[in-house]
Design a protein around this motif. Structure first.
Motif, mmCIF file in Angstrom:
data_model
loop_
_atom_site.group_PDB
_atom_site.id
_atom_site.type_symbol
_atom_site.label_atom_id
_atom_site.label_comp_id
_atom_site.label_asym_id
_atom_site.label_seq_id
_atom_site.Cartn_x
_atom_site.Cartn_y
_atom_site.Cartn_z
ATOM 1 N N TYR A 91 0.726 4.507 -2.722
ATOM 2 C CA TYR A 91 0.176 5.768 -2.256
ATOM 3 C C TYR A 91 0.487 6.926 -3.203
ATOM 4 C CZ TYR A 91 -0.823 9.788 0.708
ATOM 5 O OH TYR A 91 -1.310 10.978 1.184
ATOM 6 N N THR B 173 0.824 -1.205 0.000
ATOM 7 C CA THR B 173 0.000 0.000 0.000
ATOM 8 C C THR B 173 0.857 1.254 0.000
ATOM 9 O OG1 THR B 173 -1.730 -1.191 1.200
ATOM 10 C CG2 THR B 173 -1.854 1.202 1.212
ATOM 11 N N ASP B 174 1.970 1.222 0.723
ATOM 12 C CA ASP B 174 2.853 2.385 0.765
ATOM 13 C C ASP B 174 3.411 2.690 -0.622
ATOM 14 O OD1 ASP B 174 2.452 2.655 3.454
ATOM 15 O OD2 ASP B 174 4.273 1.591 4.045
ATOM 16 N N THR C 231 -7.701 2.343 -2.373
ATOM 17 C CA THR C 231 -6.385 1.827 -2.749
ATOM 18 C C THR C 231 -6.487 0.312 -2.800
ATOM 19 O OG1 THR C 231 -4.020 1.865 -2.225
ATOM 20 C CG2 THR C 231 -5.534 1.722 -0.362
ATOM 21 N N LYS D 141 -2.240 8.798 -5.588
ATOM 22 C CA LYS D 141 -2.567 10.181 -5.235
ATOM 23 C C LYS D 141 -2.386 11.090 -6.442
ATOM 24 C CE LYS D 141 -1.799 13.719 -1.715
ATOM 25 N NZ LYS D 141 -1.153 14.040 -0.430
#
Length: 544
Positions: A314, A310-311, A526, A318
């Motif tokens: 991001y 997920t990081d 996400t 975005k």
């Protein structure tokens, strides 16, 4: 103000009917029978109170915080809740019954966006309606919340105002009635009042001006009803979120991200702008935007297979969200200025611009958080203006590609959210089966979990209610909007139930209500491999 898309022959009525029916079925079937989710529970509780106390709709109590609270502290007026209550008297309170009611408004929204697109982008009305109806904002929003009914009313309101085939008297009478109904569904609709006045002034229909008093009369009548009910005026009791320049900036970024997260049609626009731009820097900018957005979305869709974290997702997501709405917003804004200084914007253009700006401004300035369902109200004018003012011709292959892209994004998001809601419907039975020594079970927290835990016979914890005894169990889901435990209650851990993602679509379930609440730092959606929920089961070892 519109670009002519009508190179091909207009679609026959039966082709159009099949297309609209298909769009409606797609949006409806992905959610039909879905477990009650997020704010559904609060709305259902209010509707159940209304069914028994129709003349005292705000005098009841609802648990939606640390303790039971008066219904009049909730944000929404009650027109849709009255409709839910009346519907339930005939069809019951089941998920299927409530989703059938929602399906009627979904059909209205699809028909309304088609008819509005026929005015703004003639010859392109069915693809435009499809880009809206197949998008994740509209499809995932079909729970038992008020946003889909509201967007249907808004689209119909502007469609009536802009349709030259409607007589003046009928136009303003219908718009005033729609505005009144929308105001009593959600106070966000206050921005429709100036729209009605703007159209009256631009068209110089002074004789129809008294129709603008009808929505004001509806608000006054509702406020008097509130006063008789509980001694206050509901509208005036709403608490505005504190805002300074920094908070406004953050709220604006969050809203733009939420709008971009449900605007996959921007990919087609970027491709069209890249191929049709006469200014080379503009063409390169459109190509760059297309590549960046497509990369972010592809990374998210492939994450469950490729093992991306997920990081890692991001930043590209975005950027994609900001560009998928920021690009069309910027281009529409620039073209609006150019048109105002040159050929003119026209009544239709001004009304759609007002719709777009007012829908965003209300949420940015007054809403406590951003959400894709809030941004949904601004999606139709942004989409129609971007297509009408800048959109290239869309051949059948490109049209199919754009619609397929929307569906490829919508299906996993809708399927993931459906599974997410189902987790809380199944949890009470799983918890009962996991407890070795029978005992009374209490629960904390809200959303859909609250509805199903109460249905299973679990007792809800509240600060002022009855208290558990030693040996009882307390269940707390970690990632649900929670409620406080009574002071002095001592618990010891008993069991932990972890709900993991197993199927590909499960990765697109947005934990902690991502699709329903987001911020500058929290993405609207996400892809994640983390557990969707953890249920902590504790035993009471000491009481206050």
């Amino acid at each position: 103000m519109t670009r002519d898309y009508s190179a091909a022959q207009p679609a026959r009525w039966w082709t159009t009917s099949i297309g609209i029916l298909g769009l409606w079925l797609f949006a409806t079937l992905l959610n039909f029978g879905k477990a009650y989710h997020i704010d559904d529970t609060a709305h259902l509780e209010i509707a159940r109170w209304i069914a028994e106390n129709p003349l005292r709709p705000m005098s009841g109590l609802v648990s939606w915080g640390d303790d039971m609270a008066p219904i009049h502290e909730m944000n929404q007026p009650h027109l849709y809740f009255y409709l839910m209550a009346a519907w339930a008297q005939v069809f019951g309170w089941s998920e299927a019954a409530m989703h059938a009611l929602m399906a009627l408004f979904s059909l209205w929204a699809v028909l309304a966006i088609y008819r509005l697109a026929r005015l703004v982008t003639p010859g392109f009305e069915l693809p435009a309606a499809a880009l809206f109806a197949l998008g994740p904002g509209f499809v995932v929003g079909q729970n038992s919340m008020v946003d889909v009914p509201l967007v249907a009313m808004w689209i119909e309101f502007y469609r009536v105002l802009l349709d030259p085939a409607v007589s003046n008297r009928r136009r303003y009478a219908s718009a005033a009635l729609l505005c009144s109904a929308a105001l009593l569904v959600k106070y966000t609709s206050l921005v429709l009042l100036p729209a009605l006045l703007i159209h009256l002034i631009l068209e110089r229909r002074w004789k129809q001006l008294p129709w603008a008093l009808l929505p004001l009369g509806a608000l006054v009548a509702w406020s008097l009803f509130n006063w008789v009910d509980y001694g206050g005026v509901h509208l005036l009791g709403r608490k505005a979120e504190p805002r300074n320049l920094i908070l406004l900036r953050d709220a604006a970024i969050a809203w733009v991200m939420a709008l971009g997260a449900i605007a996959p049609f921007a990919l087609w626009l970027f491709a069209g702008w890249a191929s049709s731009a006469t200014w080379r820097p503009a063409s390169w900018a459109a190509i760059s935007a297309l590549l960046l957005c497509a990369t972010g979305l592809l990374l998210a869709l492939m994450a469950p297979v490729m093992g991306f974290t997920t990081d890692l997702l991001y930043a590209p997501l975005k950027v994609a969200f900001l560009m998928m709405s920021g690009g069309p917003l910027l281009v529409v804004g620039i073209l609006a200025v150019k048109r105002a200084a040159g050929q003119g914007v026209g009544v239709t253009g001004w009304l759609l611009l007002y719709w777009l700006v007012s829908a965003g401004t209300f949420i940015i300035v007054l809403a406590p958080f951003a959400a894709t369902r809030h941004a949904l109200l601004a999606l139709p004018p942004l989409m129609l203006l971007a297509i009408a003012w800048t959109g290239p011709r869309m051949p059948p292959a490109a049209s199919a590609l754009a619609l397929t892209s929307s569906m490829l994004l919508t299906v996993p998001l809708a399927a993931g959210d459906r599974w997410y809601a189902e987790v809380y419907r199944q949890a009470p039975g799983q918890i009962r089966a996991a407890i070795a020594v029978p005992g009374k079970v209490w629960f904390t927290a809200h959303w859909g979990w609250q509805w199903y835990a109460a249905e299973a016979g679990f007792e809800q914890m509240s600060a002022s209610g009855s208290r558990p005894s030693i040996g009882d169990y307390v269940v707390t889901p970690r990632f649900v909007s929670s409620s406080a435990l009574p002071v002095g209650l001592v618990l010891e851990p008993y069991l932990e139930i972890v709900v993991r993602r197993q199927a590909w679509q499960h990765h697109f379930a947005s934990s902690s209500a991502g699709l329903y609440s987001s911020s500058r730092w929290k993405l609207p959606w996400t892809s994640s491999a983390a557990p969707i929920e953890v249920f902590d089961i504790s035993r009471v070892v000491a009481t206050p």
